[in-house]
Write an enzyme that holds these catalytic residues in place. Sequence first.
Site, short mmCIF file in Angstrom:
data_model
loop_
_atom_site.label_atom_id
_atom_site.label_comp_id
_atom_site.label_asym_id
_atom_site.label_seq_id
_atom_site.Cartn_x
_atom_site.Cartn_y
_atom_site.Cartn_z
N PRO A 258 0.80 -1.23 0.00
CA PRO A 258 0.00 0.00 0.00
C PRO A 258 0.83 1.28 0.00
O PRO A 258 0.36 2.31 -0.47
CB PRO A 258 -0.84 -0.12 1.28
CG PRO A 258 -0.96 -1.59 1.50
CD PRO A 258 0.38 -2.16 1.07
N CYS A 259 2.06 1.22 0.53
CA CYS A 259 2.90 2.43 0.57
C CYS A 259 3.76 2.58 -0.68
O CYS A 259 4.59 3.49 -0.76
CB CYS A 259 3.77 2.44 1.82
SG CYS A 259 4.78 0.97 2.06
#
Length: 306
Positions: A258-259
């Site tokens: 997600p990052c």
Amino acid sequence: MNQYVFVQSEAFESIEVLDLDPHVTPATLFDRCLSLVGHDTAYGLYLEDRDDVEGLDALAEIAAGMRLHLHRRRHLSVTVCYAGHQIQRDFRPGTTIRRVKRWAARLLSISVSDAAELMLQVEGSDQRPDEDIHIGTLTQDCGLKFDLVPSPRINGAQPDEAVLRRHLSEGRFIAGCQRRWTYHTLEWPHLFVSITARDGRRVGLKIDCSGYPNQPPTAVPWDQARRQPLSQNAWPKGGRVSLVFNPRWQSGTALYLPCDRTAIAGHGNWLHEHPSLIWDPKRGITQYLEAVHEVLQSHELIDEAA
């Protein structure tokens, strides 16, 4: 609460971090530092940017965050060349690039504003060490020679690089260098690091930090020795690990996190499903490295030797 002390040396690829008792004595600290080089008594221990002979022995206490240097030479001869002029003096090996540059600018009568647009480059190379690097890390010999050259960070107008370099000098990143990752180099916009996995292997990453910190980074597994993308059959595997390190996703050009800049595109659901893993510019590059490190500690990871 224990405290961290940071040690640089010609013998290390990256900064070593010692976790010490708050009441540690200078003698014990010296012994701990010598253990990093196999208790080789040819090494001396020097305080950052200090010239006094007594050094560690003169300290009443060991301060948290202290920066030290291990080297086999007491002094290094430093030469700086600029605009047809050449100056020289001896420094302790624990002297920072920042201090050498300030000395050179003062002796060469370079104004503060002009000096801000210059940086030291090791003669005969394209190596431009960060300002907090100790000169002793750059040589095992008795001398160093630098050219004072224009800084691309100024003329290239790249504030994102300046922010990243500042984050790389902060305690959270440096503390991670103790056991979780190894910092190799920054060749803007790419940061090269290796993450330590549960089975002890080091997984190299080439991280694209363009637009940092407002834009998330994106990374590809990297063979640091060969300076090329890591062979896909050498990617970490096993359960969740294979989801993040998936060479078939995006042709192996990013990590499925997600990052990660590439991965977050089209995954709006991650904003509420994995809020702690959504890129946070305030946490910076350490957030990304921590996320990868956590994945590589999974018990689903298939040992490299298997």
